[in-house]
Design an enzyme around this catalytic site. Structure first.
Site, short mmCIF file in Angstrom:
data_model
loop_
_atom_site.label_atom_id
_atom_site.label_comp_id
_atom_site.label_asym_id
_atom_site.label_seq_id
_atom_site.Cartn_x
_atom_site.Cartn_y
_atom_site.Cartn_z
N ASP A 52 0.80 -1.22 0.00
CA ASP A 52 0.02 -0.04 0.13
C ASP A 52 0.79 1.16 0.00
OD1 ASP A 52 0.96 0.32 2.64
OD2 ASP A 52 -0.73 -0.52 3.46
N ASP A 54 1.23 5.14 1.87
CA ASP A 54 0.92 6.11 2.69
C ASP A 54 1.21 7.53 2.54
OD1 ASP A 54 0.12 3.88 4.93
OD2 ASP A 54 2.36 3.35 4.43
N ASP A 128 9.64 5.45 12.86
CA ASP A 128 10.93 4.35 13.52
C ASP A 128 11.89 4.41 12.95
OD1 ASP A 128 9.59 3.36 11.32
OD2 ASP A 128 8.45 1.69 12.29
P1 ATP Z 1 4.10 -2.02 5.48
O1 ATP Z 1 3.03 -1.17 4.97
O2 ATP Z 1 4.89 -2.52 4.35
O3 ATP Z 1 3.95 -2.98 6.47
P2 ATP Z 1 5.22 0.48 6.49
O4 ATP Z 1 6.26 0.98 6.79
O5 ATP Z 1 4.33 1.30 5.39
O6 ATP Z 1 5.17 -1.00 6.21
P3 ATP Z 1 3.17 1.16 8.19
O7 ATP Z 1 2.34 0.50 9.30
O8 ATP Z 1 2.13 1.37 6.93
O9 ATP Z 1 4.24 0.41 7.84
O10 ATP Z 1 3.33 2.71 8.51
C1 ATP Z 1 3.70 3.73 7.42
C2 ATP Z 1 4.87 4.59 7.95
O11 ATP Z 1 4.46 5.17 9.39
C3 ATP Z 1 6.00 3.77 8.53
O12 ATP Z 1 7.05 3.61 7.41
C4 ATP Z 1 6.80 4.72 9.55
O13 ATP Z 1 7.43 5.57 8.78
C5 ATP Z 1 5.49 5.32 10.16
N1 ATP Z 1 5.14 4.58 11.46
C6 ATP Z 1 4.11 3.35 11.44
N2 ATP Z 1 4.19 2.81 12.78
C7 ATP Z 1 4.91 3.42 13.48
C8 ATP Z 1 5.57 3.45 14.78
N3 ATP Z 1 5.00 2.60 15.40
N4 ATP Z 1 6.40 4.27 15.26
C9 ATP Z 1 6.90 5.19 14.57
N5 ATP Z 1 6.56 5.26 13.17
C10 ATP Z 1 5.68 4.36 12.75
MG MG Z 2 2.30 0.95 4.79
#
Ligand code: ATP
Ligand code: MG
Length: 533
Positions: A52, A54, A128
């Protein structure tokens, strides 16, 4: 901060979904800054297919709602953000965040509210890992890198933004995230992170809402890298915090189910994350069934109750929703029915709404060496390949096999019983045949025995007999004729010998006296209700 040319790293707008471009364009036209951030950028840079995208903007959630109107829904309390719909797709749109103020944390340092809006320079440090903090503006063709995240992508390393222990304490879910990304990307975890990931730190996960942990478990199970992730979670001791009752190591069954899940996802097939929950909780479920049965609960009831109990316990850690719980328990309840199906139930079983999941579960058990399935996993596998005529023949064949097995079992049981009976009957055979000796009434016998002990020479004269044809003799004279010796009268238990003596006598009685025969009385059947229970 570095501004990188996106095309240099192979990033072009045509790789993006129409939905994310729509959101970025609409926000930009409304006068806001808008970027793609996080996993979408990271995965594109690694040549992976992002699951996805964001978005992040300087518009607050209310301003985002003003821009998108009915297409927007604001969600979250701890971390407020907007869900914006574009066609059938939904994009998460976050607002730039500044570091939270002090009072919004628990005693352990966990952030309970993270809704202080800020600038992009503040926002990147709230993210993170460095690899998740790259901001991509597709229309400008730029990537903003504030923390050398691009270098970490190239050297395949997961590094925290900030001090690892503090970042874990702020949000313990980051422990699950670091392992998830390590399993997914096959990146190395920075030693500064490994150093602080102790079992004590893992316990902080107990403070996280079970709903959030359930969502995380969904991501773990459906990412396509479940098997390596499980190994990491077990190694770093977060596994037993999340799934306290599940086996603490990879069993052949769990390993096979995890591999199978990953293969299905990679080949584009659908999976239900609750299926893996059913696998994980299978052993605790069986243990609970045995426990309840040992406590005297009937088998069927124990099978249902164990499902309820095991789910209740797990829900304290990860809030498995009701529909998933029903799915899991249906899989378990189908197992004995699939292993020993009644012939006439086979066609309806095969169209049961949970048949496919129940069968997959059974087949996995069998393939991982569970002998209890008795080859029925393969049987159902083959059954599904047959046409209707062949199915009928197969069912008949199974029916015959079952009857034969049933007969064999019964014969074996009867043989066992014969052995037991033979062992038991031997002392009984020593007893006189029931009608060989005339039976006497108890009181008469007691009197007689008392007399015997006092006057050993006295015979059986004067003792009443019960005739073998069952006619009751007149016994009115018995009590009157009780011996009047002073010893017998002084006994505290009038007319009876002391207990110990009587027990001894009882013993002698069973050896040399026949068992009393019950008198048959005709029943008045007019008062008996003959209907069903
Ligand atoms: P994926 O969607 O592939 O699982 P992602 O990195 O996109 O991985 P998401 O949960 O969609 O993870 O979150 C989007 C972004 O928001 C992350 O890349 C990170 O930058 C931030 N983020 C998400 N969760 C946290 C957290 N618990 N602490 C700090 N930053 C976060
Ligand atoms: Mg994501």
């Amino acid at each position: 901060m570095q501004t990188l040319r996106a095309s240099t790293f192979g990033l072009v707008p045509s790789q993006l979904s129409a939905a994310i471009l729509d959101i970025i364009d609409t926000l930009t036209e409304a006068g806001y800054e808008a970027y793609i951030v996080g996993g979408g950028v990271r995965d594109l840079l690694l040549g992976l297919h992002p699951k996805d995208f964001d978005a992040v903007t300087n518009a607050t959630p209310n301003q985002i709602r003003d821009v998108f109107g009915k297409r927007c829904r604001i969600i979250g309390r701890r971390f407020e953000l907007a869900h914006v719909y574009s066609g059938r797709d939904m994009i998460e749109v976050a607002t730039f965040r500044a570091p939270p103020r002090k009072p919004a944390t628990t005693a352990a340092g966990m952030i309970t509210r993270d809704n202080v809006w800020g600038t992009i320079q503040q926002d990147f440090s709230r993210r993170d890992f460095t690899i998740n903090a790259l901001y991509y503006q597709p229309r400008k063709g730029q990537i903003l890198d504030f923390c050398r995240g691009m270098d970490d992508i190239e050297s395949e390393q997961i590094k925290f933004l900030g001090e690892p222990l503090q970042r874990f304490e702020e949000d313990p879910v980051r422990m699950l995230r670091v392992l998830r990304f390590a399993a997914k990307l096959e990146f190395k975890i920075d030693p500064s992170i490994i150093k602080v990931m102790t079992p004590a730190l893992a316990k902080l996960l107990l403070e996280v809402s079970p709903h959030r942990l359930y969502d995380e478990s969904q991501k773990m199970f459906t990412g396509g890298y479940l098997a390596p992730l499980m190994h990491l979670m077990i190694k770093h001791q977060v596994w037993s915090v999340l799934f306290a009752d599940a086996p603490p190591a990879m069993t052949p069954f769990i390993q096979r189910a995890a591999d199978n899940t990953d293969i299905r996802i990679r080949s584009g097939k659908s999976i239900n994350p609750a299926f893996f929950y059913a696998v994980l909780m299978w052993q605790p479920f069986l243990d609970r069934v045995h426990q309840l049965e040992a406590a005297g609960m009937p088998h069927t009831e124990a099978w249902t109750q164990a499902g309820v109990d095991v789910m209740r316990r797990q829900q304290k850690r990860t809030a498995i929703p009701r529909y998933a719980e029903v799915f899991i328990r249906e899989i378990w309840e189908l197992q004995p029915r699939l292993i020993e199906p009644r012939a006439r139930q086979i066609p309806s079983l095969s169209i049961h709404p949970r048949f496919r999941a129940g069968f997959d579960f059974l087949y996995l058990r069998e393939k991982s060496g569970d002998p209890v399935t008795m080859g029925m996993g393969q049987w159902w596998h083959d059954y599904q390949e047959l046409d209707n005529d062949q199915r009928e023949k197969t069912i008949n064949q199974l029916n015959r096999q079952q009857l034969r097995a049933h007969r064999k079992k019964n014969d074996a049981r009867a043989a066992d019983e014969r052995v037991v009976v033979q062992m038991d009957v031997q002392p009984i055979q020593l007893l006189p045949v029931e009608d060989d000796k005339p039976r006497r009434r108890r009181r008469t016998r007691q009197r007689d025995e008392r007399q015997e002990s006092e006057q050993p020479s006295q015979g059986l004269d004067g003792i009443e007999m019960i005739s073998t044809d069952g006619d009751r003799p007149d016994t009115s004279s018995i009590d009157v004729n009780l011996p009047s010796e002073p010893d017998a009268r002084q006994s505290s238990d009038r007319g009876r010998a002391p207990r110990s003596q009587s027990r001894e006598r009882g013993g002698r009685q069973s050896e040399d006296r026949p068992l009393p025969r019950r008198r048959r009385r005709p029943r008045d059947l007019s008062t008996v209700f003959m209907g069903p229970y």
